[in-house]
Motif scaffolding. Structure first.
Motif, PDB file in Angstrom:
ATOM      1  N   PRO A   8      10.871  -2.383   1.008  1.00  0.00           N
ATOM      2  CA  PRO A   8      10.249  -1.044   1.176  1.00  0.00           C
ATOM      3  C   PRO A   8       9.645  -0.395  -0.401  1.00  0.00           C
ATOM      4  N   GLN A   9       8.929  -1.099  -0.796  1.00  0.00           N
ATOM      5  CA  GLN A   9       8.491  -0.918  -2.389  1.00  0.00           C
ATOM      6  C   GLN A   9       8.577   0.600  -2.790  1.00  0.00           C
ATOM      7  N   SER A  10       9.269   0.925  -3.903  1.00  0.00           N
ATOM      8  CA  SER A  10       9.296   2.070  -4.652  1.00  0.00           C
ATOM      9  C   SER A  10      10.150   3.172  -3.943  1.00  0.00           C
ATOM     10  N   GLN A  11      10.774   2.810  -2.821  1.00  0.00           N
ATOM     11  CA  GLN A  11      11.717   3.780  -2.106  1.00  0.00           C
ATOM     12  C   GLN A  11      12.778   3.425  -2.680  1.00  0.00           C
ATOM     13  N   ARG A  65       0.197   4.909  -3.108  1.00  0.00           N
ATOM     14  CA  ARG A  65       0.071   6.208  -2.883  1.00  0.00           C
ATOM     15  C   ARG A  65      -0.895   6.912  -3.936  1.00  0.00           C
ATOM     16  N   GLU A  66      -0.560   6.385  -5.161  1.00  0.00           N
ATOM     17  CA  GLU A  66      -1.409   7.098  -6.252  1.00  0.00           C
ATOM     18  C   GLU A  66      -2.829   6.798  -6.166  1.00  0.00           C
ATOM     19  N   LEU A  67      -3.184   5.493  -5.724  1.00  0.00           N
ATOM     20  CA  LEU A  67      -4.545   5.119  -5.921  1.00  0.00           C
ATOM     21  C   LEU A  67      -5.130   5.721  -4.408  1.00  0.00           C
ATOM     22  N   ALA A  68      -4.322   5.790  -3.640  1.00  0.00           N
ATOM     23  CA  ALA A  68      -5.049   6.712  -2.318  1.00  0.00           C
ATOM     24  C   ALA A  68      -5.370   8.055  -2.631  1.00  0.00           C
ATOM     25  N   TYR A 101       0.705  -1.136   0.083  1.00  0.00           N
ATOM     26  CA  TYR A 101      -0.105  -0.114  -0.101  1.00  0.00           C
ATOM     27  C   TYR A 101       0.710   1.383  -0.125  1.00  0.00           C
ATOM     28  N   ASP A 102       2.089   1.190   0.450  1.00  0.00           N
ATOM     29  CA  ASP A 102       2.942   2.264   0.429  1.00  0.00           C
ATOM     30  C   ASP A 102       3.691   2.589  -0.751  1.00  0.00           C
ATOM     31  N   SER A 103       3.597   1.643  -1.852  1.00  0.00           N
ATOM     32  CA  SER A 103       4.391   1.580  -3.147  1.00  0.00           C
ATOM     33  C   SER A 103       3.806   2.958  -3.675  1.00  0.00           C
ATOM     34  N   ARG A 104       4.503   3.265  -4.962  1.00  0.00           N
ATOM     35  CA  ARG A 104       4.077   4.323  -5.732  1.00  0.00           C
ATOM     36  C   ARG A 104       2.543   4.001  -6.156  1.00  0.00           C
TER      37      ARG A 104
END
Length: 226
Positions: free
Chosen positions: A150-153, A96-99, A90-93
């Motif tokens: 830590p996906q997308s970081q 975050r974009e879907l949020a 849920y913290d991936s790019r």
């Protein structure tokens, strides 16, 4: 001195000359399903039966707060009348974009069958119970990987992932819980499009759009020009 072109590269003329004639099948209104979910189930089953490489792979497109679109390949993990499901961080790019903008598009491209399915709609998170059930069905290394990445970081190197995996593996042993930042998404379709390649670039395109009326919702099927 002009730069040397790699022996395996294509120039603009060669690239433009690449083309294929699509002649495997057709998609007519009479032969297609009135319900797009049933049409999708039929085509997905045929892709699986044809033993295509990763028939469950789909491209997910989202749009960020900066209005820049981004896409990536994810794997479908379920579908029913509620929508199309996949799992991610849920913290991936994409998370975050879907949020920030809960609308997205999916695309399946089954090259060998000369078929494309496009799906658009609103995205929601699946229930915690659904996410737990799927998470605990995954192989152990995949469950540890959900904690380790830590996906997308930005990270300094692959060693970060290896170190994290070792740390969480030692911490959770054979029973890692589902991370709170990891779970399922469900796209609830309001548009589907089924594309079947045809000769002379006169492809078949059938679009289904959800029309809401006083008595409920219905799928309207329309043919689009290729």
């Amino acid at each position: 001195m002009s730069p040397t072109r790699p022996a395996t590269s294509l120039n603009a003329t060669e690239l433009a000359a690449l083309r294929k004639s699509y002649e495997r099948a057709e998609l007519s209104e009479d032969a297609s399903q009135a319900d797009p979910l049933r049409q999708f189930a039929l085509w997905l089953n045929e892709a699986v039966q044809a033993q295509l490489p990763e028939p469950n792979a789909m491209t997910l497109a989202t749009v960020g707060s900066d209005l820049r679109p981004s896409s990536r390949v994810v794997l479908i993990k379920g579908y029913d009348e509620r929508g199309i499901v996949w799992y991610s961080n849920y913290d991936s790019r994409k998370g975050r974009e879907l949020a920030g903008n809960p609308y997205a598009a999916l695309q399946f491209h089954w090259v060998e069958l000369e078929r494309v399915v496009r799906i658009e709609g609103r995205v929601e998170q699946v229930s915690a119970e659904e996410s737990d059930t799927y998470f605990h069905s995954r192989p152990l290394d995949s469950r540890i990987g959900a904690w380790a990445s830590p996906q997308s970081q930005v990270i300094s190197g692959r060693g970060v992932l290896v170190t994290n995996a070792a740390r969480y593996g030692a911490q959770y042993l054979l029973n890692p819980p589902r991370p709170p930042h990891w779970g399922g998404f469900r796209l609830v379709p309001d548009r589907w499009e089924f594309w079947q390649g045809r000769p002379s670039r006169l492809h078949d395109r059938l679009r289904y759009r959800l029309e809401r009326g006083a008595t409920g919702t219905t799928w309207v099927r329309e043919r689009l020009a290729p």
